[in-house]
Design an enzyme around this catalytic site. Structure first.
Site, PDB file in Angstrom:
ATOM      1  N   LYS A   1       3.660 -28.423   5.354  1.00 22.23           N
ATOM      2  CA  LYS A   1       3.310 -29.654   4.644  1.00 22.23           C
ATOM      3  C   LYS A   1       4.531 -30.536   4.371  1.00 22.23           C
ATOM      4  O   LYS A   1       4.402 -31.737   4.174  1.00 22.23           O
ATOM      5  CB  LYS A   1       2.585 -29.326   3.328  1.00 22.23           C
ATOM      6  CG  LYS A   1       1.329 -28.469   3.493  1.00 22.23           C
ATOM      7  CD  LYS A   1       0.399 -28.989   4.572  1.00 22.23           C
ATOM      8  CE  LYS A   1      -0.865 -28.169   4.776  1.00 22.23           C
ATOM      9  NZ  LYS A   1      -0.704 -26.753   5.110  1.00 22.23           N
TER      10      LYS A   1
ATOM     11  N   TYR B   1     -12.444 -18.497   4.746  1.00 23.17           N
ATOM     12  CA  TYR B   1     -11.122 -18.990   4.377  1.00 23.17           C
ATOM     13  C   TYR B   1     -10.494 -18.101   3.296  1.00 23.17           C
ATOM     14  O   TYR B   1     -11.124 -17.850   2.254  1.00 23.17           O
ATOM     15  CB  TYR B   1     -11.230 -20.441   3.860  1.00 23.17           C
ATOM     16  CG  TYR B   1      -9.928 -20.970   3.328  1.00 23.17           C
ATOM     17  CD1 TYR B   1      -9.030 -21.605   4.170  1.00 23.17           C
ATOM     18  CD2 TYR B   1      -9.578 -20.820   1.976  1.00 23.17           C
ATOM     19  CE1 TYR B   1      -7.819 -22.084   3.694  1.00 23.17           C
ATOM     20  CE2 TYR B   1      -8.370 -21.286   1.492  1.00 23.17           C
ATOM     21  CZ  TYR B   1      -7.494 -21.916   2.362  1.00 23.17           C
ATOM     22  OH  TYR B   1      -6.301 -22.375   1.878  1.00 23.17           O
TER      23      TYR B   1
ATOM     24  N   TYR C   1      -3.067 -18.233   6.516  1.00 16.70           N
ATOM     25  CA  TYR C   1      -2.879 -19.084   7.700  1.00 16.70           C
ATOM     26  C   TYR C   1      -2.113 -18.375   8.828  1.00 16.70           C
ATOM     27  O   TYR C   1      -2.687 -17.980   9.837  1.00 16.70           O
ATOM     28  CB  TYR C   1      -2.134 -20.366   7.310  1.00 16.70           C
ATOM     29  CG  TYR C   1      -2.891 -21.266   6.385  1.00 16.70           C
ATOM     30  CD1 TYR C   1      -3.793 -22.211   6.883  1.00 16.70           C
ATOM     31  CD2 TYR C   1      -2.697 -21.213   5.006  1.00 16.70           C
ATOM     32  CE1 TYR C   1      -4.488 -23.056   6.038  1.00 16.70           C
ATOM     33  CE2 TYR C   1      -3.387 -22.055   4.153  1.00 16.70           C
ATOM     34  CZ  TYR C   1      -4.278 -22.982   4.671  1.00 16.70           C
ATOM     35  OH  TYR C   1      -4.955 -23.818   3.836  1.00 16.70           O
TER      36      TYR C   1
END
Ligand code: PLP
Length: 334
Positions: free
Chosen positions: A50, A266, A292
């Site tokens: 990010k 998730y 992830y």
């Protein structure tokens, strides 16, 4: 090359991130040569992908005169942590909405890892909302409240995946090509974990617009294949449009995602994620994350075992960060 210097950007990270060979994992699996692009080392409060997006997003916020960043994510959001860090660095306020998206009631999950760092850096966690909340709508409501009280909020969608944010991964593609040229390592494939789509969209645009011919393979951590590819494809097109590039130079077939490694959902651990995290820690001292990069690497390992890549090919795994999330999942690795 694309001229990225024409877009507002502030410096938040340590770039270029290293491109490293993984000799032990390569030998262990006996397939293609495996490399890792260390975007877990972008440097902003333990780093992650990010940071690249935020260099463009926060510059955009400043250009618009904003004084407060608003964003959202799951409780153990790496995006929220890096956004708070970015806000601290530029002296902006930061308000965070967390979604209790993951069925995990451990104290570690709720308080340690990213959450601990969020609070340490002064980010204000405004609310922890139930799973399934319309988070974008909740952010808009908060932004309206802030505007009414005289603040100037800038809303960053989950994961920072807008055309502005995706520029960060267009830049990463260029950085990677420069490293490939410098080191003489021909890159045959790029593989990474894909979620809110900005990383993959930026990489596809950057690698395609430079005619590199390098395919990008996204391992989904949430959405089914079709949906994930559609999300990435939409963002590819809007990013191309934003950059004034001809959309005809890119094809829907350039967007490839695989959702075989999501498991039950998730942030829910899978056996293959646990194996991937353990294997990389033991063989390469490379710390992946449970949500992830662990699932992304589980996909890569399985594809290598199935013979998806040829021996002698060079495969680059983009390590998108998140290892502090491991502390939130301590009990999973006991
Ligand atoms: C957000 C995130 C991703 C996914 O990137 P997107 O741009 O949202 O697809 C991958 N890995 C980590 C560690 C992340 O925090």
């Amino acid at each position: 090359m694309l001229q990225l210097a024409s877009y507002p950007r502030i410096r938040l990270g340590h770039f270029p991130t290293p491109l490293e060979f993984m000799p032990n994992l390569t030998r262990h699996l006996g397939g293609p040569n495996l490399y890792v692009k260390r975007d877990d080392c972008t440097g902003l409060a333990t780093g992650g992908n990010k940071t690249r997006k935020l260099e463009f997003l926060v510059a955009d916020a400043i250009a618009q005169g904003a004084d407060t960043l608003i964003t959202q994510g799951a409780v153990q959001s790496n995006h929220a942590r890096q956004t708070i860090a970015a806000a601290a660095r530029v002296g902006m306020k930061c308000k965070i909405l967390l979604e209790q998206r993951v069925p995990n009631e451990t104290e570690d999950y709720k308080q340690s890892g990213n959450v601990m760092l969020d609070l340490l850096m002064g980010g204000k966690i405004v609310a922890r909302l139930p799973s399934g909340t319309d988070m974008q709508q909740s952010m808009e409501t908060l932004a309206t409240e802030l505007r009414n009280s005289g603040s100037k909020p800038y809303v960053i969608p989950g994961g920072g995946s807008t055309p502005v944010g995706a520029l960060g991964y267009v830049a990463c593609a260029q950085e990677l090509l420069a490293q490939s040229f410098e080191t003489g390592i021909r890159i045959d494939h790029v593989v990474h974990a894909t979620g809110s789509a900005g990383t993959q969209a930026g990489l596809v645009v950057g690698l395609r617009a430079s005619n590199s011919g390098i395919p990008v393979y996204g391992v989904s951590v949430r959405a089914p294949k079709q949906k994930q590819e559609e999300n990435v494809w939409k963002l590819v097109q809007s990013t191309m449009d934003y950059m004034g590039l001809p959309i005809s130079s890119i094809e829907r077939a350039d967007v490839v995602a695989n959702s075989d490694y999501v498991g039950d959902g998730y942030g829910i651990p899978t056996d293959s994620m646990i194996e991937a995290v353990r294997l990389n820690a033991e063989l390469e001292a490379l710390l992946l994350d449970p949500v992830y990069s662990g699932k992304g690497m589980a996909g890569l390992i399985d594809l290598v075992r199935k013979g998806h890549f040829k021996k002698g090919e060079n495969v680059v795994f983009i390590h998108t960060g998140g290892s502090v999330g491991l502390f939130g999942y301590r009990t999973v690795f006991k």
